[in-house]
Design an enzyme around this catalytic site. Structure first.
Site, short mmCIF file in Angstrom:
data_model
loop_
_atom_site.label_atom_id
_atom_site.label_comp_id
_atom_site.label_asym_id
_atom_site.label_seq_id
_atom_site.Cartn_x
_atom_site.Cartn_y
_atom_site.Cartn_z
N LYS A 58 4.10 -14.59 6.08
CA LYS A 58 4.38 -15.17 4.69
C LYS A 58 5.92 -15.02 4.65
O LYS A 58 6.87 -15.26 3.67
CB LYS A 58 4.20 -14.90 3.43
CG LYS A 58 4.54 -16.06 2.16
CD LYS A 58 2.56 -16.91 2.36
CE LYS A 58 2.96 -18.36 1.87
NZ LYS A 58 2.09 -19.18 1.25
N ASP B 22 -1.87 -17.68 4.78
CA ASP B 22 -2.67 -18.76 4.03
C ASP B 22 -3.35 -19.89 5.52
O ASP B 22 -4.01 -19.39 5.34
CB ASP B 22 -1.99 -19.46 3.17
CG ASP B 22 -0.52 -20.26 3.81
OD1 ASP B 22 0.26 -19.81 4.43
OD2 ASP B 22 -0.34 -20.76 1.86
N TYR C 89 0.70 -1.50 -0.02
CA TYR C 89 -0.66 -0.01 0.14
C TYR C 89 0.55 1.33 0.28
O TYR C 89 0.28 2.32 -0.16
CB TYR C 89 -0.70 0.40 1.19
CG TYR C 89 -1.67 -0.73 0.86
CD1 TYR C 89 -2.00 -1.99 1.09
CD2 TYR C 89 -3.70 -0.21 0.73
CE1 TYR C 89 -3.22 -2.60 0.98
CE2 TYR C 89 -4.69 -0.98 1.19
CZ TYR C 89 -4.51 -2.34 0.74
OH TYR C 89 -5.45 -3.30 0.62
N ASP D 95 -5.37 -6.15 5.68
CA ASP D 95 -7.37 -5.38 4.69
C ASP D 95 -7.91 -7.23 4.48
O ASP D 95 -8.98 -6.98 4.62
CB ASP D 95 -6.35 -5.11 3.77
CG ASP D 95 -7.80 -4.91 3.18
OD1 ASP D 95 -8.61 -4.06 3.86
OD2 ASP D 95 -7.31 -4.45 1.44
#
Ligand code: NAD
Length: 361
Positions: A192, A225, A125, A249
Site C-alpha cells: 500500500k 486492496d 507483527y 496473513d
C-alpha cells in the site's frame, strides 16, 4: 533407510488430533522419523509458566526441522504468541503458503494455483506496541507531535510498523528463488505504497530492484486492496505473491478460501537454516477432542516437509492419495461435504485410515 530427527509440537485445541493423524500417514508412507515431541501452548503455560519453554526452541535448533500443530493465542492477555515468538526466535523469515485447487474440493474456482510468500518477522507483527495511557505512550505521542506536527489523540494505543531493506530484500529474493526452482512464471509484490510511503513504499522500491536480477521471471506489483479484488475475480492470473507480514496473513486466508477453505491450506515457516511446517488454520478450540476437523491442511504441510527433507517419493504418494480422496468426496470431513451437518462426513482419524490404505494400495 534414513531416519529423520524431527521436532513435533502437537499444539493445543485440535492440534494433537491432527498431528497424530499426520504422524500415522508419514509412517504409513514408509518414512522413518524419530519424533522429538515438545509440548507448547496454553496447557504448557499453566504447567510451566511459559507457553514456549526454551526446550522447544532448543529442540528445533538441534533438529532443524519441526512439524507444528496450531497453538491458541488468548486475546488481550499478556500471553505472548507462540507462533510469532517461534518465527522471530528462529528467524523463520519466510512464510510459504501454497494454495492449489484439488478436483472435487468445494470451491467456485477450479484452477487456482497460487503461492503466498509472506514476510514473517517485521511489519505490524514486530510486537512493538504502546498501550493506551502508559507514560511511554504519552511520551511517544509528544515526540511525534514535536517531529511531525501531527497530533495523535491522547487516548490512543499505538502499534509500530517497521519494514527494512534487509528484511524486504531477503523475502523478495526468497520469492524469486522459489519461483525459479519450482518452474513458476511470475512474482507479484503487494503493498500500500501510495499511503505508507516509508514502510510499504520501501518494500515496493526494494522489490522492484530485486526483480531486476531475475529477468527470467515476470514481475509486477499490486496495491493490496486491488489485489484482494483481483484474487476474487480472476485468481488464475496470479502465480507467486510476495507480501509484508500483515497483508500476507490476510491474503493467505483469502487464498485458502479460494481453494475450499482452511482445511486444505498448508504452510511452512522457513529460515536460512531451519523450517517449521504448520497448517494455515488455528486451533479451532470448539472442535477440540471431537475427532471432527480436517487433517488435510496439516498433511499437505507435512508433504512440504517431506519434500524439504528429500523424501520426494513419499511426498508424491501422499499427495496422490489425498487428491484421490478429495476427488471421490466420500472419506472426507464435514468441511468438505455440501453442508456442514452432512451425516456421511467422516472424522479426522478415519481420513488418516483411508489415506494409509491408499498410499499402500
Ligand atoms: P481457526 O483457524 O482455529 O478456526 C476458524 C474456523 O475454521 C473453525 O471454527 C472451523 O470452523 C474452521 N477450521 C479451522 N481449521 C479447520 C480444519 N482443520 N478442518 C475443518 N475446519 C477448520 O481460527 P480462529 O478461531 O481465529 O483461531 C483459534 C485460535 O487459533 C486462536 O487462539 C488463534 O490465535 C490461534 N491460531 C493459531 C495459529 C497457529 O498456531 N499457527 C494460526 C491461526 C490461529
Amino acid at each position: 533407510m534414513t531416519t529423520h530427527n524431527i521436532t513435533l509440537i502437537p499444539g493445543d485445541g485440535v492440534g494433537p488430533e491432527i498431528t497424530d493423524a499426520v504422524v500415522r500417514v508419514i509412517a504409513g508412507a514408509g518414512v522413518s522419523v524419530n519424533w522429538d515431541i515438545q509440548h507448547a501452548g496454553t496447557d504448557v503455560f499453566e504447567a510451566e509458566g511459559d507457553p514456549l519453554p526454551r526446550r522447544v526452541i532448543d529442540s528445533i535448533k538441534k533438529n532443524k526441522v519441526a512439524l507444528k500443530g496450531p497453538v491458541t493465542t488468548p486475546v488481550g492477555t499478556g500471553f505472548r504468541s507462540v507462533n510469532v515468538t517461534l518465527r522471530q526466535e528462529l528467524d523463520l523469515y519466510a512464510c510459504l503458503r501454497p494454495c492449489k485447487s484439488y478436483e472435487g474440493a468445494r470451491s467456485v474456482y477450479p484452477n487456482v494455483d497460487l503461492v503466498v510468500v509472506r514476510e514473517n518477522t517485521e511489519d505490524l507483527y514486530a510486537g512493538i506496541e504502546f498501550q493506551k495511557d502508559k507514560q511511554e505512550t504519552l511520551q511517544l505521542i509528544d515526540f511525534i507531535k514535536s517531529k511531525t506536527n501531527k497530533s495523535i489523540l491522547a487516548d490512543s494505543g499505538i502499534s509500530i510498523k517497521p519494514i527494512s531493506v534487509f528484511g524486504t530484500e531477503r523475502i523478495v529474493r526468497f520469492a524469486f528463488e522459489y519461483a525459479r526452482k519450482n518452474g513458476r512464471k511470475k512474482v507479484t509484490s503487494v503493498h500500500k505504497a501510495n499511503i505508507m510511503k516509508h514502510s510499504d513504499g520501501l518494500f515496493l522500491d526494494v522489490a522492484n530492484n530485486v526483480a531486476k536480477s531475475y529477468p527470467d521471471i515476470a514481475y509486477e506489483d499490486r496495491i493490496i486492496d486491488n489485489m484482494c479484488m483481483q484474487l476474487v475475480q480472476k485468481p488464475e492470473l496470479y502465480d507467486v505473491l510476495v507480501l509484508p507480514n500483515l497483508y500476507g496473513d490476510i491474503v493467505s486466508d483469502l487464498a485458502a478460501g479460494l481453494i475450499g477453505g482452511l482445511g486444505l491450506a498448508p504452510g511452512a515457516n522457513i529460515g536460512s537454516e531451519m523450517a517449521v511446517f504448520e497448517a494455515t488454520h488455528g486451533s479451532a478450540p470448539k472442535y477440540k477432542g471431537l475427532n471432527k476437523v480436517n487433517p488435510m491442511a496439516m498433511m499437505l504441510s507435512a508433504i512440504m516437509m517431506l519434500n524439504y527433507i528429500g523424501e520426494r517419493d513419499a511426498a508424491t504418494r501422499l499427495d496422490n492419495a489425498i487428491a484421490s480422496i478429495i476427488k471421490e468426496g466420500k472419506h472426507v470431513t464435514y468441511d468438505m461435504k455440501p453442508t456442514p451437518d452432512d451425516p456421511t462426513a467422516v472424522g479426522t482419524k478415519e481420513v488418516a485410515d483411508e489415506i494409509i490404505r491408499r498410499i499402500n494400495g
